[in-house]
Scaffold this active site. Structure first.
Site, PDB file in Angstrom:
ATOM      1  N   GLU A  49     -41.776 -48.779  23.742  1.00 20.36           N
ATOM      2  CA  GLU A  49     -43.001 -49.177  23.046  1.00 20.36           C
ATOM      3  C   GLU A  49     -43.627 -47.909  22.472  1.00 20.36           C
ATOM      4  O   GLU A  49     -43.929 -46.971  23.208  1.00 20.36           O
ATOM      5  CB  GLU A  49     -43.987 -49.872  23.993  1.00 20.36           C
ATOM      6  CG  GLU A  49     -43.605 -51.309  24.298  1.00 20.36           C
ATOM      7  CD  GLU A  49     -44.665 -52.060  25.103  1.00 20.36           C
ATOM      8  OE1 GLU A  49     -45.698 -51.464  25.470  1.00 20.36           O
ATOM      9  OE2 GLU A  49     -44.453 -53.253  25.376  1.00 20.36           O
ATOM     10  N   ASP A  60     -57.433 -50.028  25.203  1.00 22.28           N
ATOM     11  CA  ASP A  60     -56.879 -48.868  25.897  1.00 22.28           C
ATOM     12  C   ASP A  60     -57.946 -48.086  26.641  1.00 22.28           C
ATOM     13  O   ASP A  60     -59.076 -47.954  26.178  1.00 22.28           O
ATOM     14  CB  ASP A  60     -56.169 -47.959  24.893  1.00 22.28           C
ATOM     15  CG  ASP A  60     -54.931 -48.622  24.323  1.00 22.28           C
ATOM     16  OD1 ASP A  60     -54.074 -49.015  25.129  1.00 22.28           O
ATOM     17  OD2 ASP A  60     -54.830 -48.771  23.097  1.00 22.28           O
TER      18      ASP A  60
END
Length: 265
Positions: A49, A60
């Site tokens: 990824e 995040d």
């Protein structure tokens, strides 16, 4: 059969668990990205990824936010990320690469232009954090038309309706977020993950990778006992932040090799 589907079919045939590491493209420095991707494969990664840096990465935590900021400060763009995938593909035609990021850079490029460019570069899947599956049929179709898998997140809070919506548009694998909150947050409740995955599989006949909160070989092995694959991100990005740049490639490969060994034990 897509490269991602082939990878998971091979893992299932070998009764192995998938290892899906995440790094932010361009971090800790742009010149290292392709070497880091190869190091992940050498350490035992099954799928990579690759995070596309964005200025407002809302899902995040601080570790990946800082990585995005470092990459953006060095001028990393979506076009540059695709160029690195193209370079990686010159010597690796087997390991799937999934771009993970946010809608804004894709929409600035244009969805059709992005789909064509990503496919030509050798991207295998795209996970857009802020694309709701209920409104994503045309984008998912565009990805598949270009031979890529649209990948979606599910969380402990996902309703049956959300899981069904994801099952309709997703392919490749599903990414189950094991914790509420942002990446890199607290520890995992294995029992709740183990209870949740069979419910997801009732709706979606896809492999499930579990991520958020996986920090070491022990946690990875525990998650691997219930999931099809383990996704590890913040811990790797933190490792790269803490390691002198000349040691980054070796340190990353060693860490991933430890996780691989634990999953295969």
């Amino acid at each position: 059969m897509s490269r991602i589907q082939k990878t998971f079919a091979a893992l299932a045939a070998q009764q192995k668990k998938g290892l899906i590491p995440f790094i932010t493209a361009g971090d800790p420095e742009p010149g290292l990205t392709v070497a880091l991707m190869h190091a992940l494969v050498a350490g035992g990664a099954d799928v990579i990824e690759l995070g596309v840096p964005f200025s407002d990465p809302m899902a995040d935590g601080p570790v990946i936010q800082r990585a995005s900021e470092r990459a953006l400060a060095q001028g990393v763009s979506l076009t540059q990320v695709l160029q690195w995938v193209r370079e990686f593909r010159q010597t690796n035609t087997d390991t799937p690469v999934v771009l993970m990021g946010y809608a804004n850079p894709i929409e600035r490029m244009g969805e059709a232009a992005f789909a064509a460019a990503a496919s030509a570069a050798g991207v295998d899947g795209v996970l857009v954090v802020d694309y709701p599956p209920e409104e994503c049929e045309s984008f998912a179709g565009l990805m598949r038309d270009h031979g890529m898998d649209p990948i979606f997140l599910l969380a402990p809070t996902s309703t049956d309706a959300r899981i069904e919506a994801v099952a309709k548009v997703a392919s490749g694998y599903l990414y189950y977020v094991s914790l509420k909150g942002v990446t890199g947050s607290a520890s995992i409740d294995l029992d709740s993950v183990a209870a949740r995955l069979p419910l997801i599989k009732q709706h979606a006949n896809l492999p499930v990778g579990v991520g958020f909160g996986i920090r070491d070989a022990q946690t990875a092995r525990a998650i691997g006992s219930v999931a099809d694959a383990v996704v590890i991100g913040s811990r790797l990005v933190q490792l790269l932040e803490d390691t002198p740049r000349e040691q980054a490639v070796t340190a990353l490969q060693s860490f991933i090799a430890e996780i691989r060994q634990a999953l295969d034990a």
